[in-house]
Design an enzyme around this catalytic site. Structure first.
Site, short mmCIF file in Angstrom:
data_model
loop_
_atom_site.label_atom_id
_atom_site.label_comp_id
_atom_site.label_asym_id
_atom_site.label_seq_id
_atom_site.Cartn_x
_atom_site.Cartn_y
_atom_site.Cartn_z
N ARG A 42 44.93 1.02 36.26
CA ARG A 42 43.47 1.08 36.23
C ARG A 42 42.96 2.41 35.70
O ARG A 42 42.05 2.45 34.86
CB ARG A 42 42.88 0.81 37.62
CG ARG A 42 43.11 -0.62 38.10
CD ARG A 42 42.59 -0.84 39.50
NE ARG A 42 43.24 0.09 40.43
CZ ARG A 42 42.72 0.45 41.60
NH1 ARG A 42 41.57 -0.04 42.01
NH2 ARG A 42 43.38 1.29 42.37
N ASN B 149 42.12 -4.20 40.91
CA ASN B 149 43.29 -4.88 41.44
C ASN B 149 42.83 -6.16 42.09
O ASN B 149 41.79 -6.20 42.75
CB ASN B 149 43.99 -4.01 42.48
CG ASN B 149 44.78 -2.87 41.88
OD1 ASN B 149 45.12 -2.88 40.70
ND2 ASN B 149 45.08 -1.87 42.69
#
Length: 99
Positions: free
Chosen positions: A29, A47
């Protein structure tokens, strides 16, 4: 000047990406966020509860494609097993957020 307005408009694309494999806990990320900000791509990345990473990339076609290609391999510690890319209508997103 004919056509000046059309050529001056930025064409934006919007792609939703779901990446599966060893993609959580490997800086996926944060790396995607840095790359998106550098390329001027808006959207978000998060996520998912099923272990996947989901992202939305919106911006100029070449820039969005760079993020999609990054998602196919991920950062060095990731193991990408599968990627799903869905083209959607642009939403006029601004900024990039890690959720």
């Amino acid at each position: 000047m004919p056509g000046k307005g059309a050529s001056a408009l930025a064409i934006s694309v919007h792609k939703r990406v779901v990446v599966r494999g060893r993609v959580q806990g490997v800086f996926f990320r944060d790396t995607a966020r840095r790359r998106a900000e550098s390329a001027g791509v808006a959207g978000w990345i998060a996520n998912r509860g099923d272990g996947a990473v989901e992202a939305v990339f919106e911006g100029e076609p070449w820039a969005v494609e760079q993020l999609v290609e990054f998602s196919r391999r991920g950062p060095s510690r990731a193991v990408v097993e599968d990627i799903e890319v869905i083209e959607e209508d642009p939403e006029g997103l601004t900024g990039f957020e890690v959720r």
